[in-house]
Design a protein around this motif. Structure first.
Motif, PDB file in Angstrom:
ATOM      1  N   SER A   1       8.596   7.010  -6.308  1.00 18.05           N
ATOM      2  CA  SER A   1       9.103   5.662  -6.065  1.00 18.05           C
ATOM      3  C   SER A   1      10.601   5.620  -6.307  1.00 18.05           C
ATOM      4  CB  SER A   1       8.434   4.663  -7.016  1.00 18.05           C
ATOM      5  OG  SER A   1       7.053   4.640  -6.830  1.00 18.05           O
TER       6      SER A   1
ATOM      7  N   GLN B   1       3.257   9.796  -8.321  1.00 16.91           N
ATOM      8  CA  GLN B   1       3.791   8.691  -7.529  1.00 16.91           C
ATOM      9  C   GLN B   1       5.290   8.901  -7.404  1.00 16.91           C
ATOM     10  OE1 GLN B   1       2.451   4.747  -8.497  1.00 16.91           O
ATOM     11  NE2 GLN B   1       4.387   3.855  -7.883  1.00 16.91           N
TER      12      GLN B   1
ATOM     13  N   PRO C   1      -4.803  12.392  -5.755  1.00 19.68           N
ATOM     14  CA  PRO C   1      -3.491  11.920  -6.203  1.00 19.68           C
ATOM     15  C   PRO C   1      -3.041  12.636  -7.477  1.00 19.68           C
ATOM     16  CG  PRO C   1      -4.998  10.082  -5.820  1.00 19.68           C
ATOM     17  CD  PRO C   1      -5.803  11.335  -5.729  1.00 19.68           C
TER      18      PRO C   1
ATOM     19  N   SER D   1       7.652   3.951  -1.264  1.00 16.61           N
ATOM     20  CA  SER D   1       6.987   4.667  -2.350  1.00 16.61           C
ATOM     21  C   SER D   1       5.837   5.472  -1.775  1.00 16.61           C
ATOM     22  CB  SER D   1       6.452   3.686  -3.397  1.00 16.61           C
ATOM     23  OG  SER D   1       7.517   3.003  -4.023  1.00 16.61           O
ATOM     24  N   PHE D   2       5.533   6.587  -2.413  1.00 18.18           N
ATOM     25  CA  PHE D   2       4.487   7.489  -1.937  1.00 18.18           C
ATOM     26  C   PHE D   2       3.607   7.920  -3.091  1.00 18.18           C
ATOM     27  CE2 PHE D   2       8.146   8.035   0.823  1.00 18.18           C
ATOM     28  CZ  PHE D   2       7.591   8.016   2.088  1.00 18.18           C
ATOM     29  N   VAL D   3       2.359   8.263  -2.764  1.00 20.91           N
ATOM     30  CA  VAL D   3       1.473   8.943  -3.697  1.00 20.91           C
ATOM     31  C   VAL D   3       1.372  10.376  -3.204  1.00 20.91           C
ATOM     32  CG1 VAL D   3      -0.881   9.146  -4.561  1.00 20.91           C
ATOM     33  CG2 VAL D   3       0.150   6.895  -4.295  1.00 20.91           C
TER      34      VAL D   3
ATOM     35  N   GLN E   1       0.857  -1.183   0.000  1.00 22.24           N
ATOM     36  CA  GLN E   1       0.000   0.000   0.000  1.00 22.24           C
ATOM     37  C   GLN E   1       0.897   1.238   0.000  1.00 22.24           C
ATOM     38  OE1 GLN E   1      -3.242   0.112  -0.193  1.00 22.24           O
ATOM     39  NE2 GLN E   1      -3.498   2.281   0.109  1.00 22.24           N
ATOM     40  N   LEU E   2       0.664   2.149  -0.929  1.00 24.06           N
ATOM     41  CA  LEU E   2       1.469   3.366  -0.995  1.00 24.06           C
ATOM     42  C   LEU E   2       0.936   4.372   0.009  1.00 24.06           C
ATOM     43  CD1 LEU E   2       1.824   3.820  -4.856  1.00 24.06           C
ATOM     44  CD2 LEU E   2       3.356   2.661  -3.294  1.00 24.06           C
TER      45      LEU E   2
ATOM     46  N   ALA F   1       0.063   7.965   1.236  1.00 22.33           N
ATOM     47  CA  ALA F   1      -0.267   9.252   0.628  1.00 22.33           C
ATOM     48  C   ALA F   1       0.374  10.368   1.439  1.00 22.33           C
ATOM     49  CB  ALA F   1      -1.774   9.446   0.580  1.00 22.33           C
TER      50      ALA F   1
ATOM     51  N   THR G   1      -0.315  13.962  -3.089  1.00 20.77           N
ATOM     52  CA  THR G   1      -1.663  14.493  -3.310  1.00 20.77           C
ATOM     53  C   THR G   1      -1.657  16.014  -3.267  1.00 20.77           C
ATOM     54  OG1 THR G   1      -2.225  14.409  -0.957  1.00 20.77           O
ATOM     55  CG2 THR G   1      -2.727  12.448  -2.265  1.00 20.77           C
TER      56      THR G   1
END
Length: 95
Positions: free
Chosen positions: A42, A40, A37, A28-30, A3-4, A6, A32
């Motif tokens: 990563s 990404q 979003p 890794s991140f999303v 799960q990324l 946020a 926003t």
């Protein structure tokens, strides 16, 4: 699949050094903006993507069995019978 997490644009701006350390460590991140979003973030992987050459693709297609046109037409007719033939396909080479 992981799960990324946020993170907001502001958090990325204010804590960029820490977030970049975490990305470098494999997270890794999303990102926003206004809770939507937009990107990404990563870790970078320098993997080379190889694609088959035209000759290799032609060889693959050449190894397929020939198309049985009569069976194709029968399958299509059966599908039309089941789902309806409101979108008939015309064979321009048939005439």
């Amino acid at each position: 699949m992981q799960q990324l997490k946020a993170i907001g644009q502001r958090e990325l701006r204010n804590d960029n050094a820490e977030i970049m350390r975490r990305v470098e460590a494999g997270e890794s991140f999303v990102v926003t903006r206004n809770n939507k979003p937009v990107a990404q973030l990563s870790p970078y992987h320098s993997e080379v993507v190889t694609r088959p050459s035209l000759g290799e693709v032609q060889a693959l297609f050449g190894s397929l069995p020939p198309v049985d046109a009569d069976r194709w037409d029968a399958d299509r007719a059966a599908a039309d019978e089941l789902f309806g033939a409101d979108d008939p396909l015309d064979d321009p080479w048939q005439s």
